[in-house]
Each structure stands twice: as C-alpha cells, then as structure tokens.
Design a protein around this motif. Structure first.
Motif, mmCIF file in Angstrom:
data_model
loop_
_atom_site.group_PDB
_atom_site.id
_atom_site.type_symbol
_atom_site.label_atom_id
_atom_site.label_comp_id
_atom_site.label_asym_id
_atom_site.label_seq_id
_atom_site.Cartn_x
_atom_site.Cartn_y
_atom_site.Cartn_z
ATOM 1 N N VAL A 216 -19.591 -16.476 37.029
ATOM 2 C CA VAL A 216 -19.926 -15.988 35.686
ATOM 3 C C VAL A 216 -18.949 -14.879 35.302
ATOM 4 O O VAL A 216 -18.380 -14.861 34.201
ATOM 5 C CB VAL A 216 -21.379 -15.472 35.644
ATOM 6 N N ALA A 217 -18.706 -13.964 36.256
ATOM 7 C CA ALA A 217 -17.795 -12.861 35.972
ATOM 8 C C ALA A 217 -16.392 -13.374 35.663
ATOM 9 O O ALA A 217 -15.728 -12.873 34.746
ATOM 10 C CB ALA A 217 -17.754 -11.909 37.161
ATOM 11 N N HIS A 218 -15.965 -14.409 36.407
ATOM 12 C CA HIS A 218 -14.621 -14.932 36.152
ATOM 13 C C HIS A 218 -14.521 -15.578 34.781
ATOM 14 O O HIS A 218 -13.470 -15.524 34.147
ATOM 15 C CB HIS A 218 -14.224 -15.906 37.257
ATOM 16 N N ALA A 219 -15.624 -16.200 34.326
ATOM 17 C CA ALA A 219 -15.621 -16.727 32.959
ATOM 18 C C ALA A 219 -15.403 -15.586 31.977
ATOM 19 O O ALA A 219 -14.722 -15.738 30.950
ATOM 20 C CB ALA A 219 -16.926 -17.441 32.663
ATOM 21 N N GLY A 220 -15.958 -14.411 32.300
ATOM 22 C CA GLY A 220 -15.755 -13.246 31.452
ATOM 23 C C GLY A 220 -14.289 -12.838 31.388
ATOM 24 O O GLY A 220 -13.765 -12.538 30.321
ATOM 25 N N TYR A 221 -13.608 -12.882 32.552
ATOM 26 C CA TYR A 221 -12.173 -12.550 32.539
ATOM 27 C C TYR A 221 -11.408 -13.523 31.660
ATOM 28 O O TYR A 221 -10.545 -13.133 30.870
ATOM 29 C CB TYR A 221 -11.588 -12.598 33.951
ATOM 30 N N MET A 222 -11.741 -14.826 31.807
ATOM 31 C CA MET A 222 -11.004 -15.824 31.014
ATOM 32 C C MET A 222 -11.256 -15.625 29.526
ATOM 33 O O MET A 222 -10.387 -15.840 28.701
ATOM 34 C CB MET A 222 -11.419 -17.231 31.430
ATOM 35 N N MET A 223 -12.474 -15.179 29.208
ATOM 36 C CA MET A 223 -12.824 -14.943 27.804
ATOM 37 C C MET A 223 -11.922 -13.871 27.186
ATOM 38 O O MET A 223 -11.717 -13.874 25.974
ATOM 39 C CB MET A 223 -14.283 -14.493 27.756
ATOM 40 N N MET A 224 -11.392 -12.964 28.013
ATOM 41 C CA MET A 224 -10.485 -11.937 27.480
ATOM 42 C C MET A 224 -9.318 -12.582 26.758
ATOM 43 O O MET A 224 -8.864 -12.099 25.727
ATOM 44 C CB MET A 224 -9.936 -11.067 28.614
ATOM 45 N N GLY A 225 -8.805 -13.672 27.349
ATOM 46 C CA GLY A 225 -7.674 -14.357 26.726
ATOM 47 C C GLY A 225 -8.042 -14.925 25.372
ATOM 48 O O GLY A 225 -7.232 -14.934 24.448
ATOM 49 N N LEU A 226 -9.318 -15.411 25.238
ATOM 50 C CA LEU A 226 -9.761 -15.949 23.944
ATOM 51 C C LEU A 226 -9.871 -14.828 22.928
ATOM 52 O O LEU A 226 -9.482 -14.975 21.767
ATOM 53 C CB LEU A 226 -11.119 -16.630 24.088
ATOM 54 N N ALA A 227 -10.418 -13.678 23.385
ATOM 55 C CA ALA A 227 -10.583 -12.558 22.468
ATOM 56 C C ALA A 227 -9.218 -12.085 21.974
ATOM 57 O O ALA A 227 -9.052 -11.737 20.802
ATOM 58 C CB ALA A 227 -11.327 -11.424 23.160
ATOM 59 N N ALA A 228 -8.230 -12.085 22.884
ATOM 60 C CA ALA A 228 -6.895 -11.645 22.496
ATOM 61 C C ALA A 228 -6.345 -12.527 21.379
ATOM 62 O O ALA A 228 -5.644 -12.046 20.489
ATOM 63 C CB ALA A 228 -5.962 -11.670 23.704
ATOM 64 N N GLY A 229 -6.667 -13.828 21.428
ATOM 65 C CA GLY A 229 -6.293 -14.724 20.347
ATOM 66 C C GLY A 229 -4.797 -14.901 20.161
ATOM 67 O O GLY A 229 -4.344 -15.257 19.084
#
Lengths: 481, 104
Positions: free
Chosen positions: A309-322
């Motif tokens: 779950v935490a690693h999904a959070g890290y990957m989400m950073m890339g989406l937020a960066a856009g």
C-alpha cells in the motif's frame, strides 16, 4: 486489418494461446505438467511479440482507435509477461507441495495477463473497462484458488464483494465522462475536454473523473480504498499474492497515467491543479497509513501487504507531479517493484512448502540465516531494495519519483515520503535483524525451492542490475512519453 | 409515447437514485447474496445512464458499452455465486459479518 493484428501482436497472440491452454487442460487428464510448459512458452512468445512491437517505427493505434500499439503499452506488456513467468516458475513447486496442481491455475494467470495487456493498451473507455474486468475476475478466482482453505475463501469473498462494488463506481464514472464528452475514445474525450466550449456538462465531467479515480485507486490500493489489500494479500495463496500485488498494481497504474493525461490536458488549468493536489494528498496519506500500519503487523504477508500500500503511495507521487519525469518515474518504479516484491513473496512461498502455518509470522524468521543462508541473503536483498537503500533498484525508483515531485513543486510531499521511508526502515530492517541476529530452537528439514529458485535468482539479479545501471531503463521509460 | 419527450434529466435522476439505493444496500446488508443483488442494481443503474446519454447524443457507443457491462455482470455473477458456494461449504454461512478470521 492484418496490419492491426501485427501492430498489436501481443494481445491477440496471448488471448489465443491462453484459450488454447484452457482447452489443453480440458482435453488432457492429469496433464498439468504439459499445461505448465505450454503456459511458460505462451508467455515467452507474448513477450517476444511485445519486444517486437515496442520497436515499431511510429506509435499507432489499431482497431479503430480502440487500442494503442507499441511504445508505452508494449513496455508494460513486457513487465507483465516477466511477472507472469516469474510467478509461473515458482507456482509449480508451490502447488505440488500443497497437492493442488490443476491446469486452470496456469490458464487463469494467462487470462489475467490478457486483461492487463488490454488495460495498458487501452485507448477507449470500453477497452479499459473490459481489461480491468478480465483481470479482476481472474484475480477473484485465483485468490480463492485453495477453496478448502478458510483463509483463501475469505480473501476471495472480500475481494470479490468489494471489487464488484467498486466496479459499479468505475463504470458509473465512465458513463458520466461519456455523457459529458459525448464519446468513449480517449482522443475524442481529450478534444472535448480541451475545446473552447469545453465539455457539455462540466459538473458531470468532474463527478465522472472523481468516480473513475476512486475505481482505479481501489485497484491500486490507494488510501482510503486500501482496506481490502491486507486481508486479500494475507488470505490468498502466497504465489497468487506475489502476482496480484505486483502485476495487478502495475496494470492499475498503467491505466492511471494515460487517463489522467487525457482528462487534465493543460497542466496549468485550475481543474488540473485541483486534481494534482487531490492526488498529492492521497499519495501522502497512502504512504503514511501503509507504513505505520505495517510497523505493528505480526504476520509477514500482512506486513508486506501494508508495505505494498505504501509503495502505491510512492508511485502516486509521479501522478501528482503530472510531468513526463513523473510518468517515467512510475514506469521505472513499477519495473523495480515487480522484481523486489515478487521476489519477497516467492521466497515466502518457497519456505512455506504447501503449509498455511509455516513461516507466516515474523518470529518464524528468527535464525533463518543459519538454516537457509542463501534464502536469508536473498530476502535481505529484497528488503533492502524495498527500503530504498542503494545500490538496489528501490533506491533509484524513489530517487526518480522524489525529484519529479520536487520539480513540480510538491516539496512537502517529498518530505512526507522521506519520513515514511524512514518509518519503513523499522520493519524491513527488523526482518533482516531477526534473520541474522536472533536464534531459534525450531529444527527444520532443508527446503528445496526447485523451479522457484530460478525466479528468485532472476528477481535478485533484476533488483541489483536495475540498481547498478538504472539509466538504461530510465532512458527507455522517458522515450515512452 | 415518444421517448424523446422525456427529458434527459429524468433518466439521469432515476439512475442516480437507483445507484444510491444499490450502494446503500451493499453497505447495510450482511447477506452476501443480497449484497451481490445490490451490486447488480448499481450496474443496471449505470446501464440506464449510458442508454440515456446514448439516446440523447444519437451515438451508439453507449449502447454497445451496455452490452459489455451486461456480459461482465453475468461473468461476475457466475464467479461470485461460486465463491459464495465455496464459502458455504467451508463455514455453513453466507453472512459476511461471520467471515472475519483475518483482522489486525
């Protein structure tokens, strides 16, 4: 028409071969060995086709813009096939040990990979929906594969009910986006969202985007839709967990990247900024919740589930960066994560040897270094990589994502990510400490990983190679966008 | 009666209400089969939305989507009922609050 088939070769090829695998299983009694061999061959063939389409001269679409060809999708195809092969090799000794080897296990893995192919290639909401469902329905069955086990069937029921519930939201989101843009294709939606008139019903579009993000967040176990992950990952057969938590997550992110690019065309617009902020907040919450919950776990599969779950959070950073850097960071991280997480779960499955009690709790791992020195060393490699310590793959994965987030102005998000990485040191390194510095009085007969050994060696090699020469994959990842 | 005379909003409101009824059913009921029925209701509410939009735009895409949603719902029903059956063989219950060996 023929050109379409050639350009999108991996999808029709694997679909046909997977069906063939199922028929082969139906025709031959006790032919699980042949089915296994043929499944590995099918995945290798699909991987070869994916490598072929990846180097197509120009990026095209096939079947009336329903799917994209080559490039981005083909790269993910290779990742999925790799995960599939690693899983299949380890699955045979696992299933033989628990005396539950049936051919349908292999065909279900292949079908779920077909679904993932469709997700990664989708250029239309309909293709995306079908891909997600083919993958999910296969996963529901796979997680309940040991149908006489209470854990497995409970995992399957929870996954199925929640998954089907969220499918409702996902498809409602798609319907509302359709209602607002007037079409299902990504290109048409992109034009409708971008055009001067904008979408026909802006409120409906926003609602649809929200529901679609909820649906995909569930599939990739993002807070607050992560509750199913620990239960399902703990209860499902370990080898299935290995596959679901890596390839399944990679597939969800491979859908996320293009759909967000379509729905937020101008990164400076107020809607795009709002969505970016929303994703950043979700990402921060996901990593904190995942890592803090993992600290208190006693069961190793549950601990790794929270860590995923935490690693999904890290990957989400890339989406937020856009940004392109963010997207290529996700692609790199997905590849690195595939090796390290699948390796850790396969190692657990090899130690279990068909029992649902052995090597489940963290204390069972005390003194593993004396009993199985090679296993302990491999586990340490995976744990160090998951923590993000150089020179392993996890470090560069985090590095690319963190720099992408800082470049897009999310410094606070990076700080939270670093803090949550520090929290994660406690349980990853705690496992290594237990393996090397604690004694256990339980005597064990030696375990032979068999074919799983090959998977473990490939995963460990992948983790180290990606950590030593990350530029190679990073360059490929950047060329995809 | 001409369908065109019913405005789009009516269809959308009806399907939103159906969707909410389904979602509330999922969240409040404890019987796995009734939860599953509620999920089907949600999917059918979505189908109504899709067909309404499709009619409104005069674009067949939405109706084709509905076919696929129905096919997927059928596949899910087959798998879901099999899972509930396997659960019943194991634990002699279909109530989800009795299925809780995994907690933290």
């Amino acid at each position: 028409m023929l050109q379409d088939f050639l350009n999108s070769a991996p999808i029709p090829l694997l679909s046909a071969l997977a069906t063939l695998v199922m028929l082969l299983d139906a025709m031959k009694r006790d032919g699980a060995r042949i089915v296994f061999g043929f499944s590995v061959f099918s995945l290798t063939a699909a991987m070869a086709a994916a490598i072929y389409t990846m180097f197509l001269p120009d990026k095209t679409t096939a079947f009336n813009n329903m799917i994209t060809c080559g490039g981005y999708g083909a790269y993910f195809d290779i990742v999925f096939c790799l995960g599939g092969v690693l899983t299949l090799l380890a699955a045979r000794p696992f299933l033989l040990a628990s005396n539950t080897e049936h051919g349908e296990f292999y065909s279900l893995i292949l079908f779920s990979i077909c679904g993932m192919f469709l997700i990664a290639h989708s250029n239309n909401l309909l293709t995306l929906f079908i891909g997600i469902e083919v993958m999910s329905v296969s996963f529901y069955i796979l997680s309940g594969y040991l149908r006489t086990s209470r854990f497995s069937i409970e995992a399957s029921l929870k996954y199925f009910l929640l998954g089907a519930f969220i499918t409702g939201f996902l498809v409602y989101g798609m319907a509302l986006i359709y209602g607002s843009a007037g079409a299902l294709g990504y290109n048409e939606i992109y034009q409708a969202v971008q055009g001067e008139t904008g979408a026909r019903f802006p409120m409906i579009l926003l609602l649809g985007m929200g529901l679609l993000i909820i649906g995909l967040s569930f599939k990739s176990a993002i807070f607050p839709f992560h509750q199913w992950a620990p239960d399902v990952y703990q209860g499902a057969p370990t080898i299935v967990t290995a596959f679901m938590s890596t390839a399944g997550k990679a597939a969800a992110f491979s859908a996320f990247i293009p759909i967000l690019a379509v729905l937020t065309p101008e990164s400076s617009s107020p809607v795009a900024a709002k969505i970016g902020m929303l994703l950043a907040v979700l990402s921060a919450a996901t990593m904190l919740v995942g890592n803090i919950s993992a600290v208190v776990q006693k069961n190793i599969k549950r601990m790794l589930a929270y860590s995923s779950v935490a690693h999904a959070g890290y990957m989400m950073m890339g989406l937020a960066a856009g940004s392109v850097r963010g997207a290529s960071g996700i692609v790199f991280y997905v590849t690195a994560y595939m090796f390290m997480q699948i390796g850790a779960f396969i190692l657990i499955s090899a130690l279990e040897r068909g029992s649902e009690e052995r090597y489940q709790n963290l204390e069972d791992y005390a003194g593993l270094a004396k009993k199985h020195p090679v296993m302990a060393a491999l586990m340490s490699v995976f744990m160090l990589s998951l923590t993000g310590i150089p020179p392993f793959a996890g470090f560069f994965g985090k590095y690319y994502l963190f720099t992408a987030a800082i470049e897009s102005g999310y410094t606070w998000l990076t700080i939270i990510a670093v803090i949550s990485s520090v929290i994660s040191v406690y349980f990853y390194i705690g496992l290594i400490v237990a393996m090397y510095f604690r004694e256990s009085d339980v005597q064990e007969q030696d375990s032979r990983p068999g074919l799983a050994g090959i998977s473990l060696v490939i995963s460990a090699a992948g983790v180290i190679i990606l950590g030593v020469i990350p530029q190679f994959i990073d360059k490929i990842a950047k060329s995809l966008f | 009666m001409n369908l065109q005379s019913v405005p789009l909003e009516y269809y959308l409101t009806l399907s939103a209400i159906l969707f909410v009824i389904g979602a509330v059913g999922v969240l409040t009921r404890r019987n796995a089969i009734i939860i599953f029925m509620s999920i089907e209701l949600m999917l059918n509410a979505v189908n109504l939305t899709l067909v309404a939009f499709s009619q409104f735009f005069g674009d067949p895409g939405g109706q084709i989507f509905v076919f696929f949603v129905m096919a997927v719902a059928a596949a899910e029903a087959a798998v879901g009922l099999a899972i509930v059956l396997a659960l019943f063989r194991n634990k002699q219950t279909v109530y989800v609050d009795e299925v809780n060996i995994m907690k933290w």
